[in-house]
Design a protein around this motif. Structure first.
Motif, PDB file in Angstrom:
ATOM      1  N   PRO A 163      92.229  -3.396 106.346  1.00  0.00           N
ATOM      2  CA  PRO A 163      92.757  -2.145 105.753  1.00  0.00           C
ATOM      3  C   PRO A 163      93.202  -1.858 104.318  1.00  0.00           C
ATOM      4  O   PRO A 163      92.500  -1.022 103.826  1.00  0.00           O
ATOM      5  CB  PRO A 163      93.702  -1.696 106.689  1.00  0.00           C
ATOM      6  N   TYR A 164      93.515  -2.788 103.876  1.00  0.00           N
ATOM      7  CA  TYR A 164      94.289  -2.942 102.548  1.00  0.00           C
ATOM      8  C   TYR A 164      92.973  -2.822 101.831  1.00  0.00           C
ATOM      9  O   TYR A 164      92.871  -1.959 100.889  1.00  0.00           O
ATOM     10  CB  TYR A 164      95.269  -3.945 102.307  1.00  0.00           C
ATOM     11  N   LEU A 165      92.273  -3.816 101.797  1.00  0.00           N
ATOM     12  CA  LEU A 165      90.842  -3.874 100.946  1.00  0.00           C
ATOM     13  C   LEU A 165      90.017  -2.554 100.927  1.00  0.00           C
ATOM     14  O   LEU A 165      89.560  -2.045 100.263  1.00  0.00           O
ATOM     15  CB  LEU A 165      90.072  -5.095 101.148  1.00  0.00           C
ATOM     16  N   GLN A 166      89.905  -1.943 102.332  1.00  0.00           N
ATOM     17  CA  GLN A 166      89.262  -0.879 102.456  1.00  0.00           C
ATOM     18  C   GLN A 166      89.905   0.360 101.817  1.00  0.00           C
ATOM     19  O   GLN A 166      89.139   1.259 101.128  1.00  0.00           O
ATOM     20  CB  GLN A 166      89.265  -0.538 104.060  1.00  0.00           C
ATOM     21  N   ALA A 167      91.292   0.366 101.610  1.00  0.00           N
ATOM     22  CA  ALA A 167      91.859   1.606 100.886  1.00  0.00           C
ATOM     23  C   ALA A 167      91.650   1.357  99.373  1.00  0.00           C
ATOM     24  O   ALA A 167      91.389   2.295  98.707  1.00  0.00           O
ATOM     25  CB  ALA A 167      93.340   1.444 101.328  1.00  0.00           C
ATOM     26  N   ILE A 168      91.515   0.089  99.091  1.00  0.00           N
ATOM     27  CA  ILE A 168      91.232  -0.104  97.523  1.00  0.00           C
ATOM     28  C   ILE A 168      89.947   0.190  97.180  1.00  0.00           C
ATOM     29  O   ILE A 168      89.740   0.946  96.267  1.00  0.00           O
ATOM     30  CB  ILE A 168      91.583  -1.695  97.234  1.00  0.00           C
ATOM     31  N   ASN A 169      88.891  -0.215  97.961  1.00  0.00           N
ATOM     32  CA  ASN A 169      87.741   0.191  97.810  1.00  0.00           C
ATOM     33  C   ASN A 169      87.505   1.883  97.606  1.00  0.00           C
ATOM     34  O   ASN A 169      86.525   2.463  97.034  1.00  0.00           O
ATOM     35  CB  ASN A 169      86.809  -0.509  98.771  1.00  0.00           C
ATOM     36  N   ASN A 170      88.028   2.538  99.026  1.00  0.00           N
ATOM     37  CA  ASN A 170      87.530   3.685  99.250  1.00  0.00           C
ATOM     38  C   ASN A 170      88.445   4.809  98.298  1.00  0.00           C
ATOM     39  O   ASN A 170      87.693   5.808  97.882  1.00  0.00           O
ATOM     40  CB  ASN A 170      87.561   4.096 100.646  1.00  0.00           C
ATOM     41  N   PHE A 171      89.520   4.477  98.302  1.00  0.00           N
ATOM     42  CA  PHE A 171      90.485   5.503  97.648  1.00  0.00           C
ATOM     43  C   PHE A 171      90.724   5.046  96.129  1.00  0.00           C
ATOM     44  O   PHE A 171      90.332   5.993  95.246  1.00  0.00           O
ATOM     45  CB  PHE A 171      91.857   5.647  98.241  1.00  0.00           C
ATOM     46  N   VAL A 172      91.104   3.860  95.809  1.00  0.00           N
ATOM     47  CA  VAL A 172      91.481   3.441  94.436  1.00  0.00           C
ATOM     48  C   VAL A 172      90.230   3.436  93.752  1.00  0.00           C
ATOM     49  O   VAL A 172      90.131   4.225  92.326  1.00  0.00           O
ATOM     50  CB  VAL A 172      92.155   2.093  94.510  1.00  0.00           C
ATOM     51  N   PHE A 173      89.240   2.898  93.994  1.00  0.00           N
ATOM     52  CA  PHE A 173      87.995   2.924  93.071  1.00  0.00           C
ATOM     53  C   PHE A 173      87.105   3.862  93.517  1.00  0.00           C
ATOM     54  O   PHE A 173      86.357   4.500  92.877  1.00  0.00           O
ATOM     55  CB  PHE A 173      87.445   1.461  93.248  1.00  0.00           C
ATOM     56  N   GLY A 174      86.956   4.453  94.620  1.00  0.00           N
ATOM     57  CA  GLY A 174      85.829   5.342  95.374  1.00  0.00           C
ATOM     58  C   GLY A 174      86.330   6.483  94.913  1.00  0.00           C
ATOM     59  O   GLY A 174      85.442   7.378  94.931  1.00  0.00           O
ATOM     60  N   GLU A 175      87.602   6.814  94.657  1.00  0.00           N
ATOM     61  CA  GLU A 175      87.957   8.379  94.438  1.00  0.00           C
ATOM     62  C   GLU A 175      88.937   8.405  92.906  1.00  0.00           C
ATOM     63  O   GLU A 175      88.410   8.954  91.764  1.00  0.00           O
ATOM     64  CB  GLU A 175      88.773   9.076  95.329  1.00  0.00           C
ATOM     65  N   MET A 176      89.900   7.495  93.006  1.00  0.00           N
ATOM     66  CA  MET A 176      90.785   7.786  91.812  1.00  0.00           C
ATOM     67  C   MET A 176      90.177   7.493  90.464  1.00  0.00           C
ATOM     68  O   MET A 176      90.273   8.147  89.547  1.00  0.00           O
ATOM     69  CB  MET A 176      92.121   7.071  92.068  1.00  0.00           C
ATOM     70  N   TRP A 177      89.535   6.022  90.236  1.00  0.00           N
ATOM     71  CA  TRP A 177      89.044   5.603  89.091  1.00  0.00           C
ATOM     72  C   TRP A 177      87.737   6.722  88.693  1.00  0.00           C
ATOM     73  O   TRP A 177      87.465   6.419  87.526  1.00  0.00           O
ATOM     74  CB  TRP A 177      88.828   4.442  89.271  1.00  0.00           C
ATOM     75  N   ARG A 178      87.175   7.345  89.782  1.00  0.00           N
ATOM     76  CA  ARG A 178      86.045   7.972  89.559  1.00  0.00           C
ATOM     77  C   ARG A 178      86.195   9.375  89.062  1.00  0.00           C
ATOM     78  O   ARG A 178      85.443  10.113  88.421  1.00  0.00           O
ATOM     79  CB  ARG A 178      85.090   7.968  90.605  1.00  0.00           C
ATOM     80  N   ARG A 179      87.686   9.837  88.981  1.00  0.00           N
ATOM     81  CA  ARG A 179      87.895  11.035  88.587  1.00  0.00           C
ATOM     82  C   ARG A 179      87.817  11.453  87.192  1.00  0.00           C
ATOM     83  O   ARG A 179      88.250  10.390  86.344  1.00  0.00           O
ATOM     84  CB  ARG A 179      89.194  11.727  89.229  1.00  0.00           C
TER      85      ARG A 179
END
Length: 260
Positions: A163-179
């Motif tokens: 779950p931790y790595l999923q959150a990094i992939n989906n939110f941290v890099f999948g959303e935030m870094w792409r803003r």
């Protein structure tokens, strides 16, 4: 070597304080306050190796995570806005980014400072788009996170197997870094403050390496980051970071990975 005049040093500190905080300099009442004027403002803030925008970003992120007073966080936010170094929308993005790498509590400290200073300056609300305004396809979000990770970190991610790595992939890099509201280099400086405060070995080493390998900053700028960070975090923490920076400068120059 020419002698340095204490009066000139104090004058330099007052000028740097006025520029960075966008207010009149304050006359020191204690020895500690005098050290702010004569070392932090006069010697650190006047160094040429780091432009004002990243210096302010590092300062406000460090201030929010290292226990500085609200008025000191406000100073850096005000300096960024009045000096035209960051917009209100960019500062809102900065607060979100800090929340991810230093905890939502610390991100909230910066966000509240932005709100206070925006009110002080009577600024209209900034247009900041929602995190994810449209429905998303889970696979597309996953793939976007993988691609963003590879770009930011300069190496491919492994499978998000927890779950931790999923959150990094989906939110941290999948959303935030792409803003699009804050450039990658600015996000990088905030990230570095967060990982340095974490004292976590792998994030520290990998992010310091990636900052230079990606071209977001030079080795000289990274060394200057250590000085700026150390004024707020303390020299013992900065000493550890300085050692890693010097090691990673060598690895990047040789084309080696952070763990190679």
């Amino acid at each position: 070597m020419a002698m340095l005049d204490p009066e000139d040093r104090a004058a330099s500190g007052r000028a740097a304080e006025a520029e960075a905080a966008a207010r009149s300099p304050r006359e020191p009442a204690t020895l500690l306050e005098e050290s702010w004027r004569d070392f932090v403002w006069a010697e650190v803030w006047t160094r040429p190796c780091l432009p004002m925008r990243p210096r302010l970003i590092v300062a406000m992120a460090s201030a929010a995570t290292c226990g500085l007073e609200e008025s000191q966080i406000d100073d850096f936010v005000r300096g960024a806005l009045v000096g035209g170094h960051l917009s209100l929308a960019e500062l809102r993005e900065a607060a979100l980014h800090l929340a991810v790498y230093a905890g939502w509590g610390n991100g909230g400290r910066l966000d509240r400072a932005v709100t206070r200073v925006a009110g002080e300056l009577d600024l209209p609300p900034a247009h900041v788009p929602p995190i994810c305004p449209e429905p998303w396809d889970a696979q597309a979000r996953n793939d976007g996170g993988h691609a963003a990770f590879a770009k930011v970190m300069t190496f491919a991610p492994g499978p998000p197997g927890s779950p931790y790595l999923q959150a990094i992939n989906n939110f941290v890099f999948g959303e935030m870094w792409r803003r699009p509201g804050l450039d990658e280099a600015s996000r990088r400086w905030i990230t570095l403050v967060g990982v340095c405060e974490s004292a976590a070995e792998i994030p520290i080493r990998s992010h310091i390496h990636a900052a230079m390998a990606s071209g977001n900053c030079t080795g000289e700028q990274m060394l200057e980051f250590v000085v700026q960070y150390g004024t707020h975090a303390g020299w013992p923490k900065a000493s550890r970071i300085n050692a890693v920076v010097q090691e990673m400068i060598g690895k990047v120059a040789k084309g080696l990975p952070w763990n190679g």
